[in-house]
Design a protein around this motif. Sequence first.
Motif, PDB file in Angstrom:
ATOM      1  N   ASP A  64       0.816  -1.217   0.000  1.00  0.00           N
ATOM      2  CA  ASP A  64       0.000   0.000   0.000  1.00  0.00           C
ATOM      3  C   ASP A  64       0.845   1.260   0.000  1.00  0.00           C
ATOM      4  N   ARG A  65       2.143   1.136  -0.128  1.00  0.00           N
ATOM      5  CA  ARG A  65       3.009   2.302   0.029  1.00  0.00           C
ATOM      6  C   ARG A  65       2.749   3.369  -1.023  1.00  0.00           C
ATOM      7  N   LEU A  66       2.558   2.961  -2.279  1.00  0.00           N
ATOM      8  CA  LEU A  66       2.482   3.935  -3.364  1.00  0.00           C
ATOM      9  C   LEU A  66       1.222   4.802  -3.288  1.00  0.00           C
ATOM     10  N   LEU A  67       0.059   4.184  -3.153  1.00  0.00           N
ATOM     11  CA  LEU A  67      -1.163   4.977  -3.108  1.00  0.00           C
ATOM     12  C   LEU A  67      -1.379   5.600  -1.734  1.00  0.00           C
ATOM     13  N   HIS A  68      -0.856   4.985  -0.694  1.00  0.00           N
ATOM     14  CA  HIS A  68      -0.824   5.630   0.616  1.00  0.00           C
ATOM     15  C   HIS A  68      -0.078   6.958   0.492  1.00  0.00           C
ATOM     16  N   TYR A  69       1.070   6.928  -0.153  1.00  0.00           N
ATOM     17  CA  TYR A  69       1.903   8.112  -0.375  1.00  0.00           C
ATOM     18  C   TYR A  69       1.191   9.130  -1.261  1.00  0.00           C
ATOM     19  N   GLU A  70       0.504   8.620  -2.285  1.00  0.00           N
ATOM     20  CA  GLU A  70      -0.042   9.505  -3.319  1.00  0.00           C
ATOM     21  C   GLU A  70      -1.374  10.132  -2.926  1.00  0.00           C
ATOM     22  N   THR A  71      -2.182   9.432  -2.125  1.00  0.00           N
ATOM     23  CA  THR A  71      -3.512   9.966  -1.812  1.00  0.00           C
ATOM     24  C   THR A  71      -3.876   9.920  -0.336  1.00  0.00           C
ATOM     25  N   GLU A  72      -3.660   8.786   0.340  1.00  0.00           N
ATOM     26  CA  GLU A  72      -4.242   8.603   1.671  1.00  0.00           C
ATOM     27  C   GLU A  72      -3.650   9.526   2.718  1.00  0.00           C
ATOM     28  N   VAL A  73      -2.348   9.741   2.669  1.00  0.00           N
ATOM     29  CA  VAL A  73      -1.700  10.504   3.719  1.00  0.00           C
ATOM     30  C   VAL A  73      -1.584  11.984   3.367  1.00  0.00           C
ATOM     31  N   VAL A  74      -2.133  12.370   2.229  1.00  0.00           N
ATOM     32  CA  VAL A  74      -2.077  13.785   1.812  1.00  0.00           C
ATOM     33  C   VAL A  74      -3.446  14.313   1.369  1.00  0.00           C
ATOM     34  N   GLY A  75      -4.509  13.535   1.617  1.00  0.00           N
ATOM     35  CA  GLY A  75      -5.795  13.919   1.044  1.00  0.00           C
ATOM     36  C   GLY A  75      -6.945  13.856   2.019  1.00  0.00           C
ATOM     37  N   SER A  76      -6.800  14.463   3.205  1.00  0.00           N
ATOM     38  CA  SER A  76      -7.882  14.480   4.181  1.00  0.00           C
ATOM     39  C   SER A  76      -8.100  15.907   4.663  1.00  0.00           C
ATOM     40  N   ASP A  77      -8.882  16.066   5.734  1.00  0.00           N
ATOM     41  CA  ASP A  77      -9.071  17.408   6.278  1.00  0.00           C
ATOM     42  C   ASP A  77      -8.067  17.714   7.385  1.00  0.00           C
ATOM     43  N   SER A  78      -7.059  16.857   7.548  1.00  0.00           N
ATOM     44  CA  SER A  78      -5.936  17.175   8.434  1.00  0.00           C
ATOM     45  C   SER A  78      -4.611  17.101   7.689  1.00  0.00           C
ATOM     46  N   GLU A  79      -4.558  16.314   6.600  1.00  0.00           N
ATOM     47  CA  GLU A  79      -3.306  16.011   5.912  1.00  0.00           C
ATOM     48  C   GLU A  79      -3.318  16.573   4.493  1.00  0.00           C
ATOM     49  N   ARG A  80      -2.160  17.010   4.058  1.00  0.00           N
ATOM     50  CA  ARG A  80      -2.071  17.637   2.747  1.00  0.00           C
ATOM     51  C   ARG A  80      -0.682  17.382   2.148  1.00  0.00           C
ATOM     52  N   HIS A  81      -0.518  17.829   0.894  1.00  0.00           N
ATOM     53  CA  HIS A  81       0.763  17.698   0.214  1.00  0.00           C
ATOM     54  C   HIS A  81       1.575  18.990   0.384  1.00  0.00           C
ATOM     55  N   PRO A  82       2.881  18.948   0.147  1.00  0.00           N
ATOM     56  CA  PRO A  82       3.695  20.158   0.328  1.00  0.00           C
ATOM     57  C   PRO A  82       3.901  21.020  -0.918  1.00  0.00           C
ATOM     58  N   GLU A  83       3.718  20.428  -2.113  1.00  0.00           N
ATOM     59  CA  GLU A  83       4.083  21.155  -3.332  1.00  0.00           C
ATOM     60  C   GLU A  83       2.896  21.943  -3.884  1.00  0.00           C
ATOM     61  N   ASN A  84       3.171  22.809  -4.855  1.00  0.00           N
ATOM     62  CA  ASN A  84       2.109  23.471  -5.601  1.00  0.00           C
ATOM     63  C   ASN A  84       1.217  22.432  -6.264  1.00  0.00           C
ATOM     64  N   TYR A  85      -0.051  22.719  -6.325  1.00  0.00           N
ATOM     65  CA  TYR A  85      -0.994  21.775  -6.916  1.00  0.00           C
ATOM     66  C   TYR A  85      -0.574  21.376  -8.332  1.00  0.00           C
ATOM     67  N   ALA A  86      -0.175  22.347  -9.142  1.00  0.00           N
ATOM     68  CA  ALA A  86       0.119  22.080 -10.553  1.00  0.00           C
ATOM     69  C   ALA A  86       1.464  21.383 -10.760  1.00  0.00           C
ATOM     70  N   SER A  87       2.266  21.268  -9.706  1.00  0.00           N
ATOM     71  CA  SER A  87       3.622  20.750  -9.888  1.00  0.00           C
ATOM     72  C   SER A  87       3.698  19.233  -9.928  1.00  0.00           C
ATOM     73  N   GLN A  88       2.646  18.556  -9.451  1.00  0.00           N
ATOM     74  CA  GLN A  88       2.672  17.103  -9.370  1.00  0.00           C
ATOM     75  C   GLN A  88       1.354  16.533  -9.880  1.00  0.00           C
ATOM     76  N   GLY A  89       1.420  15.631 -10.856  1.00  0.00           N
ATOM     77  CA  GLY A  89       0.213  15.009 -11.380  1.00  0.00           C
ATOM     78  C   GLY A  89      -0.559  14.238 -10.327  1.00  0.00           C
TER      79      GLY A  89
END
Length: 711
Positions: A64-89
Amino acid sequence: MKFYIMKKLYYSMLALFVLINTACEKDFLETQSPSELNEEFLFTAPNEVQKAIAGLYDKQYDLDRLLHYETEVVGSDSERHPENYASQGRHIPEGLFATEFNINDGNSATTWKECYQVISRANIILEGIEGNEQYQIDSKGGEPTEWTQLYGEALAARATAFKLLVRYYGDVPYFNYAIRTAGQADSIGLTSRDIIYDNEIAALKKAVPLMYRLGEAGVGAERYSGTYGDYLIGRLAFDAAGFQTRRTDFDYGNVNFEQKGKENATWQAKYVRRSDWQTYMNIAKEHYLKVVNNPGSARLIESDERGEGFDNPFQRNFQYLMDLEVSPESIFEGGYTRGKNSDFPYSFGRPSGGGGSNAYPPKNYGQARIYASFYYGDFMPNDKRRDVTACVTANSGAASERLMNFEPGSREKGGLAMNKLDEARFKDPYTLSQRQSGCNWQVVRMADVMLDLAYAAAATGDEATAKTYLTRVRSRAFSSEDQASMVTSYIAAMSGDDLLEGIAFERKLELAGEGKTRWDMTLYGTMPDRIKQLRDRQIAMVEGLKSNGYYTFPETGMTISNYVWTKFVNIKEDIDPSLNLLTAQTPDGITTADPRYPVLVPGWRGTSDLWTDYISTLSSDKVNLAIRGLYEYIDPDGPIAAALEADGYEKSPWGINMIENESQYTSDIFKGYPDSYYAAGEPPRYNRAIPFTTLAASKGLITQGYGHASE
């Protein structure tokens, strides 16, 4: 030392269980001919089967590492990604598909393929064990044996893979028998997730009583135990009971649904749960109770034996991982080996600006980030989890602190990051190379199970049980002086929907940065509401920063400002020789009048004292940061700011960088689910696409859903 390293066994015995990738055109299957695996020999003794199981674990650890990394741990109302939205597909699926996305996305296609590799291999192992005469005798004996334990491990591996497939893709191809030729797969199409849940739950119910509980017969948390098996039954039943986005162009048989919002006719889906959901929630409650009542060696860590200055049982759990020890709170950990691999804490820990090797510590990217509105607006200032969960300083990579920066980016940029893992806090820090710390992935821990149990109990009307386990988890987050107000009276006032919301909120606080909250939001049926609430809070915060230079969150009274003031200090010589910021629990009641305040608030930051030789090459005042203004507004033109600057502090950008990158922190949040979707009652579109190779090879039996392209 880890008491059972499956990886080492796998590497030494790999040649005994090679499964090829090329024998079947359908990428959701992996088969082999009998000539490539001497099954007659393999299934004659438990130690030979154990070698095959080791191969399963090698794949399972990263499943589960890849999709955990890509969506689960960066896509909630507490967790997010660090980069600009447009910078990463990858931000497109994380944000619920504001635009269409490549259906053969590498991370998604790899996860699909690897889940089916585990399933195919597990089915071969299960069939082989079932044919063994001693297993047949043992399976009727009523007590665990080597054979029944190994059978349960293979079954748990299969069920875990199907759990992930349903989470990410919805209804998927299902088979619970060994496939060795491509022809056997010709008639396999999509199967309703309800059938998958039912079949895997039924199989596990038979196998789990014949598995060892955690800690018995040498079965530790790096293997699937009967304790994990009961958790897995509970998890599958909980998922089956929850809201999910389902296809309207698919036949779910005689299952009826309760619906949230409206159907989306364009991509043919609706947000629903089964009408008989309580049946499954009761199953979840039953088996979660079996975990907590018969946990084997697992336990909730409710006290901290490390003595004065620590006093944080919540952090103690994560320190076990950083000491390269299996935590007693773990139900299952993915096992990693130092010097070979480990994305933890590279992706999900405190960031470091170090280089790829020979740094203090080496580079840590920091994929998992924390929303400022969550940090400031949800954590009470006396909650011991706050400073352990999120960090306001990064590791520089040269044995010193660096203030986090809300500019989009990585390492120290990208905003508040995770602090549950920190390479500086390792008992034996590894400075040779990035991504090789040897830190395990704690997949399931006792607090996770207890809060799921609390929710299942509350949902089925057993509020006494719900409050019992909510209390146990929340209690350890507060000092004895705070128990009456923060725990006892807080929980006593909850009932009905308020209790369910309180448990959901507690999971958000407890599990932030562990990748559990996004799926919680989905299953609870609250994903649309929580997306809207998150965006509104972030907008209110940014508007306050623009208008006033600060914003105070009404829920907690905590204030975020455009600027803070920082200076490097030598805490050993100038503040207190006994202090170690890295393992410091902020003292209760400390105020800004205390000279230690700027270095003790927030706690659990700093650098490793073990790097003494390296630190000695630095200027003595370039190691630790003193910080003022993190939770109070200091007028940049006022007397406090002037006094701080006279004392050597520098005005440093903080919230101002969110203003300068406003869309990143407001309109780009869940960009695929705008306010207009919420107002219209649209279902959330979180499901991933089925890869093209599977569609093409299925001859129409497997069809794409949720509006994704078919090629």
